[in-house]
Design a protein around this motif. Structure first.
Motif, short mmCIF file in Angstrom:
data_model
loop_
_atom_site.label_atom_id
_atom_site.label_comp_id
_atom_site.label_asym_id
_atom_site.label_seq_id
_atom_site.Cartn_x
_atom_site.Cartn_y
_atom_site.Cartn_z
N THR A 82 0.82 -1.22 0.00
CA THR A 82 0.00 0.00 0.00
C THR A 82 0.85 1.26 0.00
OG1 THR A 82 -1.77 -1.17 1.17
CG2 THR A 82 -1.85 1.22 1.20
N ASP A 83 1.95 1.27 0.75
CA ASP A 83 2.81 2.46 0.80
C ASP A 83 3.36 2.80 -0.59
OD1 ASP A 83 2.41 2.88 3.49
OD2 ASP A 83 4.27 1.90 4.11
N SER A 84 3.86 1.80 -1.30
CA SER A 84 4.42 2.09 -2.62
C SER A 84 3.32 2.45 -3.62
CB SER A 84 5.26 0.91 -3.12
OG SER A 84 4.50 -0.27 -3.18
N PHE A 85 2.13 1.90 -3.44
CA PHE A 85 1.00 2.29 -4.29
C PHE A 85 0.69 3.78 -4.10
CE2 PHE A 85 -3.58 3.21 -4.06
CZ PHE A 85 -3.89 3.16 -5.42
N LEU A 86 0.58 4.20 -2.86
CA LEU A 86 0.28 5.61 -2.59
C LEU A 86 1.40 6.52 -3.07
CD1 LEU A 86 -1.28 5.17 0.97
CD2 LEU A 86 -2.49 5.89 -1.10
N ALA A 87 2.63 6.06 -2.94
CA ALA A 87 3.77 6.84 -3.43
C ALA A 87 3.69 7.01 -4.94
CB ALA A 87 5.07 6.16 -3.04
N ALA A 88 3.32 5.94 -5.65
CA ALA A 88 3.22 6.00 -7.11
C ALA A 88 2.15 6.99 -7.56
CB ALA A 88 2.91 4.60 -7.66
N VAL A 89 0.99 6.94 -6.91
CA VAL A 89 -0.10 7.84 -7.27
C VAL A 89 0.28 9.28 -6.97
CG1 VAL A 89 -2.50 8.47 -6.80
CG2 VAL A 89 -1.85 6.05 -6.96
N ALA A 121 3.22 10.58 -6.82
CA ALA A 121 4.33 11.07 -7.65
C ALA A 121 3.93 11.29 -9.10
CB ALA A 121 5.48 10.07 -7.58
N GLY A 122 2.72 10.84 -9.49
CA GLY A 122 2.24 11.17 -10.82
C GLY A 122 2.12 10.02 -11.79
N ALA A 123 2.03 8.79 -11.30
CA ALA A 123 1.84 7.65 -12.20
C ALA A 123 0.47 7.71 -12.85
CB ALA A 123 2.00 6.34 -11.43
N ASP A 124 0.39 7.31 -14.11
CA ASP A 124 -0.89 7.19 -14.81
C ASP A 124 -1.56 5.86 -14.52
OD1 ASP A 124 -0.69 9.68 -16.36
OD2 ASP A 124 0.95 8.65 -17.37
N ALA A 125 -0.75 4.87 -14.20
CA ALA A 125 -1.26 3.53 -13.92
C ALA A 125 -0.29 2.85 -12.96
CB ALA A 125 -1.40 2.73 -15.20
N VAL A 126 -0.81 1.89 -12.22
CA VAL A 126 0.00 1.14 -11.25
C VAL A 126 -0.28 -0.34 -11.45
CG1 VAL A 126 0.54 0.77 -8.81
CG2 VAL A 126 -0.15 3.05 -9.59
N TYR A 127 0.77 -1.16 -11.47
CA TYR A 127 0.54 -2.60 -11.56
C TYR A 127 0.86 -3.25 -10.22
CZ TYR A 127 5.60 -3.14 -12.56
OH TYR A 127 6.98 -3.10 -12.52
N VAL A 128 0.00 -4.17 -9.82
CA VAL A 128 0.06 -4.78 -8.50
C VAL A 128 -0.13 -6.30 -8.64
CG1 VAL A 128 -0.92 -2.70 -7.44
CG2 VAL A 128 -2.43 -4.61 -8.04
N GLY A 129 0.21 -7.02 -7.59
CA GLY A 129 -0.04 -8.45 -7.56
C GLY A 129 -0.94 -8.83 -6.41
N LEU A 130 -1.65 -9.94 -6.56
CA LEU A 130 -2.41 -10.51 -5.46
C LEU A 130 -1.52 -11.43 -4.65
CD1 LEU A 130 -5.73 -11.29 -7.38
CD2 LEU A 130 -5.30 -9.39 -5.81
N LYS A 131 -2.07 -12.00 -3.59
CA LYS A 131 -1.28 -12.88 -2.73
C LYS A 131 -0.82 -14.13 -3.48
CE LYS A 131 -1.74 -10.38 1.06
NZ LYS A 131 -0.58 -9.69 1.67
N ASP A 132 -1.58 -14.54 -4.51
CA ASP A 132 -1.23 -15.72 -5.29
C ASP A 132 -1.12 -15.36 -6.76
OD1 ASP A 132 -1.34 -17.68 -3.13
OD2 ASP A 132 -3.51 -17.35 -3.16
N PHE A 133 -0.34 -16.16 -7.49
CA PHE A 133 -0.25 -16.11 -8.95
C PHE A 133 0.38 -14.81 -9.46
CE2 PHE A 133 -4.34 -18.39 -7.93
CZ PHE A 133 -3.75 -19.65 -7.90
N SER A 134 1.29 -14.25 -8.68
CA SER A 134 2.01 -13.05 -9.08
C SER A 134 3.48 -13.40 -9.30
CB SER A 134 1.89 -11.98 -8.00
OG SER A 134 2.93 -11.02 -8.13
#
Length: 666
Positions: free
Chosen positions: A13-20, A22-35
């Motif tokens: 969550t911290d890096s997600f909020l940092a990305a938003v 700082a000006g990211a247009d999109a963010v890619y994330v993984g779930l607990k499985d299959f990442s």
């Protein structure tokens, strides 16, 4: 210059909020499985719902990396993940496994599909084929040059995403079995143990021979924008919020630049990137094919070198450095002799003119250990995300809207396969195979095409198949197509293919196609999807295990081929290795491998994999077709005779090298 999306990584969550922020247009994330970054903290279903809601309020897109290979036994959980992703209204999923793409298209057509870099899309045929398979975007291989990327864009109409910054895999993504071979932890399943970052020994010399520098394209953003590429991607789901904030800010500056402020912004961006506390940088093949990718005698460890541990007590040590440090900064402390490290968020107890006294506890440290700064103290908070209450305790939607019978696999057409294939990459084997009672597969490469062409013009062989390599550069497509046409003229029209680009290569040809080991089929739905493109049979991956193969055989027993012996190519690299290790054996404390350096660098095990003792187990499971690989073995009639005897159960041959067959693929 055209608009271009800036895509940021987020492992928590911290890096997600940092990305938003700082000006990211999109963010890619993984779930607990299959990442593909299973070691990242990743997101629960509840957190995914919350970040999607937050991101969309900020006009930021969320892409979910569901980008690992999937076993048959995991399909129900994958369907659950797809449902939750659909209901969270994430903007796309990033996919490697064609079975996942197939299920998503069939049951969740609202989810947009992005082809992961793990699918190894590296030429225009791959991009075109991905579009025809239902992908809206292709994440291109990192091995590509600027001209190759521009060419793919000109010849295809799919969105293209390229990496612009971050760590490099020294193997082509999607083709690496290295971690899987060593301990069963597959990079294709998000569990890479990074053997490339280990300390290795060659001819008695130790070095980080396989650890490349990090990737950085800051100097080329202006040119990239002019190509029409859709998205610039920063690697780093395992990195800190500090790293994400700095890299996003830097590339945001460059993307938003115009002719009047570009040079000024470039200088500012590069200043920011110099503080990402990562490895030294390379442009890899982007500008020119770099021969300066590896620095074997420099530490693999990332970060800004500060100094060494001195005057250590049980709770405190001295660090002599000119770099300013704050309590809360993060450092990595490295024991180079044993190739291990620990991470410490520092607490400064005293500042001296020549450095600091730093407190620690519950860590093993010795004087002389190296210290690297890897993150600044978190001085900026990026806000929070409001919790939503319309989920159950697991973060799932309480109302399930769909029910699925995922065991309902369409039966595939039965195909006639021999009891035994023998695969070779050296035509000198052919005279020795006359009495082997096996069909022959010849592995093609740019180096052996002319030899095989000459051979075809002189000889006539029944039951001959050809196998295409998993990576065919754009400029070589016509070379292989010419060979395919020549082979067809000689009535040879059976081909094993190893990349989705090769489906397109055969689009207008009346050839029999078979999926090779790199066109992965670890579940029934991958096979079902590929069968729509006239692929008749499927080779099980070298890294697959007996348990999953038995599960696959319930539906694919008439269409499955299992290799029982050979040297698997566990690494295929487009990086130019330092001369000291080319065509040498490379060792760690536990493992030893051979490097085969031709046009590419290929790593194979020192000893062949031998699964011949499991043939009867597989026969009982319904598998009817097997293969033996003689690639990387000098033509030898005695070896051939022995291995055929073992295959026919006339002689027993033991082996300690079974890959994942017994221990299970993780």
């Amino acid at each position: 210059m055209s608009n271009i999306e800036l895509l940021a990584p987020s492992g928590n969550t911290d890096s997600f909020l940092a990305a938003v922020s700082a000006g990211a247009d999109a963010v890619y994330v993984g779930l607990k499985d299959f990442s593909a970054r299973a070691k990242a903290k990743n997101f629960s279903y509840k957190q995914l719902n919350e970040i999607c809601s937050y991101a969309h309020q900020k006009n930021v897109k969320i892409f979910v990396a569901l980008n690992t290979l999937i076993k048959n036994s995991e399909l129900k959980d994958v369907m659950k993940s797809l449902e939750q992703i659909s209901l969270s209204q994430a903007d796309a999923i990033i996919v490697q496994d064609l079975g996942v793409a197939y299920l998503s298209k069939k049951y969740f057509p609202d989810i947009k599909l992005h082809a992961s870099t793990q699918l190894t899309i590296h030429n225009s045929y791959g991009a075109i084929q991905a579009k025809q398979m239902g992908f809206e975007r292709a994440v291109l291989a990192r091995e590509l040059s600027f001209d190759e990327i521009k060419n793919i864009k000109n010849k295809s109409n799919i969105e293209l995403e390229i990496f612009c910054h971050g760590a490099l895999c020294f193997c082509v993504s999607g083709l690496c079995l290295f971690s899987s071979f060593i301990g069963g932890y597959s990079g294709n399943r998000g569990r890479c143990t990074q053997p490339c970052r280990r300390l290795w020994t060659v001819d008695g010399e130790k070095g980080y021979f396989l650890s490349p520098k990090d990737f950085q394209l800051a100097d080329y953003i202006k040119q990239i924008k002019e190509t029409g590429v859709t998205s610039l991607k920063i690697e780093g789901r395992l990195k800190s919020a500090d790293y994400v904030a700095k890299t996003v800010k830097a590339y945001r500056l460059l993307i938003d630049s115009n002719e009047t402020n570009y040079e000024q912004n470039l200088e500012q961006a590069k200043d920011l990137l110099s503080l990402d506390y990562a490895r030294q940088k390379t442009t890899f093949n982007f500008n020119i094919k770099s021969e300066d990718i590896f620095e074997p005698q420099k530490s693999k460890n990332i970060g800004l070198y500060l100094g060494i541990v001195e005057n250590k007590t049980d709770t405190i040590f001295s660090l002599n450095t000119k770099t300013d440090l704050l309590t809360g900064d993060t450092v990595r402390i490295v024991d180079n002799k044993k190739d291990r490290s620990v991470v410490l968020k520092i607490e400064i107890s005293d500042k001296k003119d020549n450095g600091y006294k730093i407190q620690y506890k519950d860590l093993y440290l010795e004087n002389g250990f190296e210290v690297y700064k890897i993150a600044d103290a978190e001085q900026q908070r990026y806000g929070g995300i409001e919790e939503r209450n319309d989920r159950n305790d697991k973060g799932e939607y309480t109302k399930i809207t769909k029910s699925f019978n995922i065991l309902s696999v369409q039966p595939l057409n039965k195909v006639s396969l021999p009891d035994l294939f023998i695969r070779i990459n050296n035509v000198k084997w052919i005279p020795l195979l006359k009495n082997a009672k096996a069909d022959t597969i010849i592995k093609l490469s740019k180096e052996n095409l002319d030899i095989i062409k000459n051979f075809l013009s002189q000889k006539s062989i029944n039951d001959l198949y050809f196998e295409l390599p998993p990576y065919i550069e754009e400029q070589d497509i016509k070379v292989y197509e010419n060979f395919i046409n020549l082979a067809a003229d000689k009535k040879y029209n059976k081909f094993f293919i190893n990349n989705i680009s090769q489906i397109y290569m055969f689009k207008d040809k009346k050839s029999s196609l078979y999926a090779g080991q790199y066109l992965y089929t670890l579940n029934n739905y991958s096979a079902e999807f590929l069968s729509e493109y006239k692929i008749n049979a499927f080779v099980s991956s070298w890294e697959d295990d007996l348990f999953n193969i038995k599960d696959l055989s319930k539906n694919l027993k008439n269409n499955l081929i299992v290799y029982l012996s050979g040297f698997p190519e566990i690494v295929i690299s487009k990086m130019k290795f330092v001369p000291d290790i080319r065509n040498k054996n490379i060792k760690s404390d536990k493992d030893e491998f051979k490097i085969v350096s031709n046009k590419d660098n290929i790593i194979i095990p020192k000893y062949p994999v031998n699964l011949l003792a499991f043939k009867n187990n597989l026969l009982k499971a319904g598998i009817k077709s097997f293969a033996i690989d003689l690639s990387y073995i000098d033509p030898n009639v005695n070896y051939l005779t022995q291995v055929i005897k073992v295959f026919n159960n006339n002689v027993y041959m033991s082996s300690a090298n079974k890959f994942n067959f017994e221990r299970k693929l993780k």
